[in-house]
Design an enzyme around this catalytic site. Sequence first.
Site, PDB file in Angstrom:
ATOM      1  CD  GLU A  46      -2.760  -0.859   2.638  1.00 30.87           C
ATOM      2  OE1 GLU A  46      -3.514  -1.798   2.934  1.00 30.87           O
ATOM      3  OE2 GLU A  46      -2.626   0.168   3.345  1.00 30.87           O
ATOM      4  CG  ASP A  57      -4.089   7.351   8.418  1.00 37.26           C
ATOM      5  OD1 ASP A  57      -3.823   6.142   8.607  1.00 37.26           O
ATOM      6  OD2 ASP A  57      -4.393   7.821   7.310  1.00 37.26           O
ATOM      7  CE1 TYR A 170      -7.379  -1.608   7.160  1.00 32.74           C
ATOM      8  CE2 TYR A 170      -6.240  -0.927   5.171  1.00 32.74           C
ATOM      9  CZ  TYR A 170      -6.301  -0.995   6.542  1.00 32.74           C
ATOM     10  OH  TYR A 170      -5.293  -0.445   7.294  1.00 32.74           O
TER      11      TYR A 170
END
Lengths: 257, 394
Positions: A46, A57, A170
């Site tokens: 990634e 994040d 994911y």
Amino acid sequence: MMENRIKNAFEGQKAFIPFISAGDPDLESTEEFVLALEEAGADLIELGIPFSDPIADGTVIQRANLRALANGVTIEKIFETVKHVRTKTQIPLVFLTYLNPVFKYGYENFFEKCAQTGIDGVIIPDIPFEEQAEILEYSEKNGVHVISFLAPTSNDRIEKIAKNAKGFIYVASSMGVTGVRSEITTNLAEIIGRAKKVTKTPCAVGFGINTPEQVKEIEKFADGAIVGSAIVKIIEEYGKEATEHIAKYVKSMKNRG
Amino acid sequence: MSKGRFGIFGGQYIPETLMNEVIQLEELYEKYKKDEKFNAELDFLLKKYAGRPSLLYFAKNMTEDLGGARIYLKREDLNHTGSHKINNVLGQVLLAKYMGKTRIIAETGAGQHGVATATAAALLGLECEIFMGKEDTERQALNVYRMELLGAKVHAVTSGTMTLKDAVNEAMREWATRTEDTLYVLGSVMGPHPFPMIVRDFQSIISKEARAQILELESKLPKAVIACVGGGSNAIGAFYNFINDKEVRLIGAEAAGKGVDTELHAASMTKGTLGIFHGMKSYFCQDECGQIAPVYSISAGLDYPGVGPEHAFLKDSKRAEYVPVTDDEAVDAFEYLSRKEGIIPAIESAHAVAHTIKIAKEFDKNDNIIICLSGRGDKDVAAIARYRGRKIFE
């Protein structure tokens, strides 16, 4: 159209998926890191396209985004790097970014460029299932997979998302944002079990994974493990000299200790 | 296309982790907004606790001085906690309680929404944590103490530009970490659906009252309604019940900081471009690569790089107009209203006053216009003194 490479990562094996932020500390290093990660056993990589405000994040990856932006990294320059990397490797590559930089670049241009340079998929944490229609038209036309997320709170959404998922799914290991965690307590096996009833698309688990023991545990029910912050932290520490350090770390993770 | 759109604007651009939360929030909001008990309780709080209805005050001195339209001030500054923010938080915190949540989190810029949220949490017995950019905690130190006094925990956000945008980022991250017992009480008509709708509904009481009040006082509608716009909650509240009165001009004053031709502004309508951020498609100050721009305004409450999606829609459909007002103009208006009417406005609201000063003469003496005076200026006094070179510290 090139055949999509993502499935190669999961063929007959559990995939180990590292994340690095493109342009941190610079794009020459990014190219070197990609090749070193592959050499060390990565099955899919990634590449983060930096965004000023990465709301999904944690602090480690936020800082990496800001370092890359401070270096003047743009999507255009990252595409140049990818093009160059593709002359040396066929490892599956996916971008991880946020919707706004892609929107500004133009969905059509972006996905065309992904296909031309050899990007196989795109992970965009701030585009949930309900909003994906606005990019799918362009991604599908160019054979680029938009990676879907499952979260511990997905509940009744699991089947709908899994059924439509392409490339891989994911699965967020726990609540919150990316970043190293010592414990993962979510009932991942149940979430993945439900997804697998309706799809053959592989499920990889990310968020907070940083030890070989965690990888071993996750691989009991998942098809792959995603590791980001732990690697980005090493790059933060060693900068351009990080190549051998991340390679060593990935080898230990890949060999589960 | 997904739910919660105003034309092409709005939407739900948020991580999967939060999707079921916003879906549940919408369902329960739709349920309780029709619930008699909920509405009775909210009505009681607004009247007996917040002090509604707020006055519609005729600014006689200002009217005579400017020599144009008859100017009215919708006195949201007189609400408990000193701004319009209480309208929304009483609604949302009560909703949180009905939803069975025990903890609320919120972002704040100037501290007005943070103080209002901490107040409602104290009153209704919920745990409260506020995210505030570190720079803002310094600009508005007194409000930090105020929130703590009210029992809230204040987190100084040190990521990014350390202002309102980063406080929203951090509140969203926190919400994604803990949804089970926690509701994010968003302070403006922004973020993912259903927030722009919920906040607008709770703030629309401003124009509901103002419309009835002006009709009673003047027997006719105003020629214009003027409000400051950051995220846009007081403006949408002041505009909402006039939207169908096509003859009423709706004017939003946004922060031009040092000027829209400099890089130091927060004028997302005048200078921003279409983008997707903080859960919504709207106008944002950003660079050509889609990186969110650092913005600037003397007013911490308007120091935000985006604007609520309904405002973006009102702009595009030409139902409302949006104008930039600089720091200098706002500070002049801050002083002007203080001297002329004995009312110290919040520096945010002073942006709306400043634009009114510019345009009042364009109207006939029989016309009337309404300024939404969204908050009081006590919190800004020391900062304005410093702006004028007086070394006063809180």
